[in-house]
Write a protein that holds these residues in place. Sequence first.
Motif, mmCIF file in Angstrom:
data_model
loop_
_atom_site.group_PDB
_atom_site.id
_atom_site.type_symbol
_atom_site.label_atom_id
_atom_site.label_comp_id
_atom_site.label_asym_id
_atom_site.label_seq_id
_atom_site.Cartn_x
_atom_site.Cartn_y
_atom_site.Cartn_z
ATOM 1 N N ILE A 395 0.835 -1.196 0.000
ATOM 2 C CA ILE A 395 0.000 0.000 0.000
ATOM 3 C C ILE A 395 0.875 1.254 0.000
ATOM 4 O O ILE A 395 0.535 2.270 -0.615
ATOM 5 C CB ILE A 395 -0.959 -0.028 1.200
ATOM 6 C CG1 ILE A 395 -1.915 -1.207 1.069
ATOM 7 C CG2 ILE A 395 -1.745 1.273 1.295
ATOM 8 C CD1 ILE A 395 -2.850 -1.372 2.234
ATOM 9 N N SER A 396 1.995 1.204 0.696
ATOM 10 C CA SER A 396 2.925 2.340 0.673
ATOM 11 C C SER A 396 3.418 2.608 -0.731
ATOM 12 O O SER A 396 3.539 3.766 -1.170
ATOM 13 C CB SER A 396 4.114 2.051 1.593
ATOM 14 O OG SER A 396 3.712 1.912 2.930
ATOM 15 N N GLU A 397 3.680 1.536 -1.445
ATOM 16 C CA GLU A 397 4.131 1.701 -2.831
ATOM 17 C C GLU A 397 3.046 2.363 -3.674
ATOM 18 O O GLU A 397 3.336 3.245 -4.513
ATOM 19 C CB GLU A 397 4.486 0.336 -3.412
ATOM 20 C CG GLU A 397 4.910 0.404 -4.876
ATOM 21 C CD GLU A 397 5.060 -0.978 -5.493
ATOM 22 O OE1 GLU A 397 5.212 -1.048 -6.716
ATOM 23 O OE2 GLU A 397 5.001 -1.978 -4.740
ATOM 24 N N ALA A 398 1.813 1.948 -3.448
ATOM 25 C CA ALA A 398 0.707 2.549 -4.202
ATOM 26 C C ALA A 398 0.582 4.034 -3.900
ATOM 27 O O ALA A 398 0.345 4.862 -4.800
ATOM 28 C CB ALA A 398 -0.593 1.815 -3.859
ATOM 29 N N ILE A 399 0.743 4.415 -2.629
ATOM 30 C CA ILE A 399 0.643 5.817 -2.247
ATOM 31 C C ILE A 399 1.784 6.625 -2.855
ATOM 32 O O ILE A 399 1.613 7.779 -3.272
ATOM 33 C CB ILE A 399 0.622 5.933 -0.716
ATOM 34 C CG1 ILE A 399 -0.654 5.299 -0.170
ATOM 35 C CG2 ILE A 399 0.716 7.388 -0.278
ATOM 36 C CD1 ILE A 399 -0.706 5.214 1.337
ATOM 37 N N MET A 400 2.965 6.031 -2.901
ATOM 38 C CA MET A 400 4.100 6.709 -3.541
ATOM 39 C C MET A 400 3.792 6.991 -5.016
ATOM 40 O O MET A 400 4.108 8.072 -5.532
ATOM 41 C CB MET A 400 5.339 5.835 -3.421
ATOM 42 C CG MET A 400 5.941 5.785 -2.034
ATOM 43 S SD MET A 400 6.755 7.341 -1.590
ATOM 44 C CE MET A 400 8.143 7.299 -2.693
ATOM 45 N N ASN A 401 3.179 6.017 -5.689
ATOM 46 C CA ASN A 401 2.825 6.229 -7.091
ATOM 47 C C ASN A 401 1.834 7.373 -7.233
ATOM 48 O O ASN A 401 1.946 8.203 -8.148
ATOM 49 C CB ASN A 401 2.233 4.946 -7.683
ATOM 50 C CG ASN A 401 3.260 3.840 -7.806
ATOM 51 O OD1 ASN A 401 4.456 4.088 -7.937
ATOM 52 N ND2 ASN A 401 2.790 2.594 -7.753
ATOM 53 N N MET A 402 0.866 7.426 -6.340
ATOM 54 C CA MET A 402 -0.123 8.500 -6.375
ATOM 55 C C MET A 402 0.541 9.840 -6.124
ATOM 56 O O MET A 402 0.216 10.859 -6.769
ATOM 57 C CB MET A 402 -1.195 8.234 -5.310
ATOM 58 C CG MET A 402 -2.240 9.332 -5.186
ATOM 59 S SD MET A 402 -3.313 9.454 -6.609
ATOM 60 C CE MET A 402 -4.404 10.779 -6.117
ATOM 61 N N GLN A 403 1.472 9.867 -5.207
ATOM 62 C CA GLN A 403 2.168 11.117 -4.896
ATOM 63 C C GLN A 403 2.954 11.630 -6.099
ATOM 64 O O GLN A 403 2.910 12.818 -6.426
ATOM 65 C CB GLN A 403 3.103 10.881 -3.714
ATOM 66 C CG GLN A 403 4.008 12.060 -3.397
ATOM 67 C CD GLN A 403 5.019 11.711 -2.311
ATOM 68 O OE1 GLN A 403 4.753 10.833 -1.508
ATOM 69 N NE2 GLN A 403 6.140 12.395 -2.319
ATOM 70 N N GLU A 404 3.615 10.691 -6.761
ATOM 71 C CA GLU A 404 4.463 11.096 -7.894
ATOM 72 C C GLU A 404 3.632 11.562 -9.095
ATOM 73 O O GLU A 404 4.077 12.403 -9.883
ATOM 74 C CB GLU A 404 5.361 9.927 -8.300
ATOM 75 C CG GLU A 404 6.393 9.561 -7.241
ATOM 76 C CD GLU A 404 7.144 8.284 -7.589
ATOM 77 O OE1 GLU A 404 6.806 7.673 -8.635
ATOM 78 O OE2 GLU A 404 8.043 7.895 -6.827
ATOM 79 N N ASN A 405 2.437 11.010 -9.227
ATOM 80 C CA ASN A 405 1.612 11.324 -10.395
ATOM 81 C C ASN A 405 0.442 12.246 -10.057
ATOM 82 O O ASN A 405 -0.523 12.325 -10.817
ATOM 83 C CB ASN A 405 1.052 10.022 -11.001
ATOM 84 C CG ASN A 405 2.160 9.077 -11.434
ATOM 85 O OD1 ASN A 405 3.163 9.485 -11.993
ATOM 86 N ND2 ASN A 405 1.952 7.780 -11.157
ATOM 87 N N SER A 406 0.510 12.935 -8.925
ATOM 88 C CA SER A 406 -0.638 13.719 -8.461
ATOM 89 C C SER A 406 -1.035 14.814 -9.449
ATOM 90 O O SER A 406 -2.234 15.049 -9.674
ATOM 91 C CB SER A 406 -0.336 14.340 -7.094
ATOM 92 O OG SER A 406 0.793 15.195 -7.175
ATOM 93 N N MET A 407 -0.069 15.501 -10.025
ATOM 94 C CA MET A 407 -0.383 16.593 -10.938
ATOM 95 C C MET A 407 -1.094 16.077 -12.182
ATOM 96 O O MET A 407 -2.104 16.644 -12.613
ATOM 97 C CB MET A 407 0.889 17.345 -11.326
ATOM 98 C CG MET A 407 1.630 17.949 -10.125
ATOM 99 S SD MET A 407 0.622 19.103 -9.170
ATOM 100 C CE MET A 407 0.410 20.409 -10.381
ATOM 101 N N GLN A 408 -0.556 15.004 -12.771
ATOM 102 C CA GLN A 408 -1.179 14.449 -13.974
ATOM 103 C C GLN A 408 -2.570 13.898 -13.668
ATOM 104 O O GLN A 408 -3.513 14.079 -14.456
ATOM 105 C CB GLN A 408 -0.311 13.339 -14.564
ATOM 106 C CG GLN A 408 1.050 13.820 -15.036
ATOM 107 C CD GLN A 408 2.107 13.731 -13.955
ATOM 108 O OE1 GLN A 408 1.793 13.889 -12.766
ATOM 109 N NE2 GLN A 408 3.347 13.515 -14.361
ATOM 110 N N VAL A 409 -2.709 13.248 -12.512
ATOM 111 C CA VAL A 409 -3.999 12.671 -12.137
ATOM 112 C C VAL A 409 -5.023 13.787 -11.959
ATOM 113 O O VAL A 409 -6.152 13.704 -12.456
ATOM 114 C CB VAL A 409 -3.868 11.833 -10.854
ATOM 115 C CG1 VAL A 409 -5.241 11.455 -10.318
ATOM 116 C CG2 VAL A 409 -3.026 10.587 -11.112
#
Length: 631
Positions: A395-409
């Motif tokens: 789940i931490s890995e998933a949150i890291m992905n969300m953090q890195e792609n927050s602007m595009q998302v």
Amino acid sequence: MCACARPSPPRLAKVCLGGRGAPGPPPPQPGGAAEARRSGGAGLARRAGVALRAMPAARGAARRCALAGPPLPLPVPPPPLLLVLLVLLVLPVLPAAGTEGKARSCGEVRQAYSAKGFSLASVPYQEIAGEHLRICPQEYTCCTSEMEDKLSQQSKLEFENLVEETSHFVRTTFVSRHKKFDEFFRELLENAERSLNDMFVRTYGMLYMQNSEVFQDLFAELKRYYTGGNVNLEEMLNDFWARLLERMFQLINPQYHFSEDYLECVSKYTDQLKPFGDVPRKLKVQVTRAFIAARTFVQGLTVGREVANRVSKVSPTPGCIRALMKMLYCPYCRGLPTVKPCNNYCLNVMKGCLANQADLDTEWNLFIDAMLLVAERLEGPFNIESVMDPIDVKISEAIMNMQENSMQVSAKVFQGCGQPKPAPALRSSRSVPENFNTRFRPYIPEERPTTAAGTSLDRLVTDIKEKLKLSKKFWSTLPYTICKDERVTAGPSVEEDCWNGHTKARYLPEIMNDGLTNQINNPEVDVDITRPDTFIRQQIMALRVMTNKLKNAYNGNDVNFQDTSDESSGSGSGSGCTDDICPTEFDFVTTEAPPVDSDRREVEASATQPGCSLQTLLLIFLSLLLQRQWR
């Protein structure tokens, strides 16, 4: 002058008939009949021979008396031939000398009967006629009707106890292993939830605690599925990621106000945008397969336990009870309480009495094979311990992905769902602490708990596999197991000095095959092959249903789950991580969540500033929070 010429009483005439000096027969003595029994047929034969040899001398004496003068009236002696016939008729009826007392005594039977706890009041001391017997041979016997009834009930009770004792291993195997597996899986889930909660509290603090119900609901649904709840794992996991996206999207965009409809629109973009990377898809495959296998395996242990408990409580038919009585206790009635049944005789009786149980064997063996297959899955690609133990890291890995792609998302969501309304002005009650950076390092494998309930999944599975293999063919071999018991039969090596149902001799009939239909010609038990036991058929159906579930679980399928993924990561350890996407150390920026009004005012004030904005910090903080929650 001849003595018979004188007037004399009949006694003197008999003396004359016997010749000179020939003594007459001795007068009857008390107890003479008993003495004749003890002396046996041989003594009677000797006395008959003496009488025959004395006949010529008697005839000579008669002639001499005739010459001396007119004879006096004398008793007419029996013809020699008639006497011989009388001896020949009486002699075979009498037992040989020295055997009459032993054959007629019931002393050993009385002792054995008393050892069973019965009263000796109705037990005869010597054999009696056996016309009253209904089960045992109607010959001379040591059993009364009352004894036969009591021994018949005793044979039924002993048979029921024998089956229960013999099935003890199978029953305890399923009872104890079900308890151990259930305890292990429940504790494993509790450990995983506690580990994630502890890590996320330390990392995210108040921000996690304000959103912790998202993760609590995840574990609650997993537990409900494991305990048999009607939960679709795929839908439940999809819902979890959608809710997580809604919470994170608000945290990374605090300058906007999102309505419920807008957030529902955001959640629809979960699959299309993949804000959490590939983690949700991998985790869904791994969690689903592992939980299906774990739940189905425990359900299988439950079914095996219930079937073994129910089938081991036998209810013998009247025909079976008669056969049991004849095998176990008719030797008592024949005065042979120490003679045990022949082994093959016992097998035919048990195969007749346990014919329906033997029909359970085919479905039972298929069920055991399916259990062994799922056990192998639990050891390998569907290992729930390997899935749940590092779930916080995933789940931490998933949150890291969300953090890195927050602007595009955010941009794609705004494009698809429309521009949200700005949030109202917020009052600032406190500022963001300057020290917002914390360094988070997840548990390394050596630090994570690798056991639950005092053991590990590998050890549990290895143990249960050995026990399951031993329980195969149990029901068809049950007659052989019972008849090997030295308490029951004389043993396979004793073929002559054993009870064959009639006497102490070899048992000649052939051994029947297993199953109900093969008992049509059973020589010992009357079995109605046209009326299968409905209770046993119910257990067969329960095993068949469970076997189908196990086969589906082996393929990773459940009633509400059909896996269409070709993802190879669904097999193996189930961690879903590779070295390039599961780093050993993460850098996070976090802080305690300030009051909502203050946060929004600060966000608006810093939104136009270049560099590290509060929006970015909140996004990072949200990622860390979610990462802890997943842990």
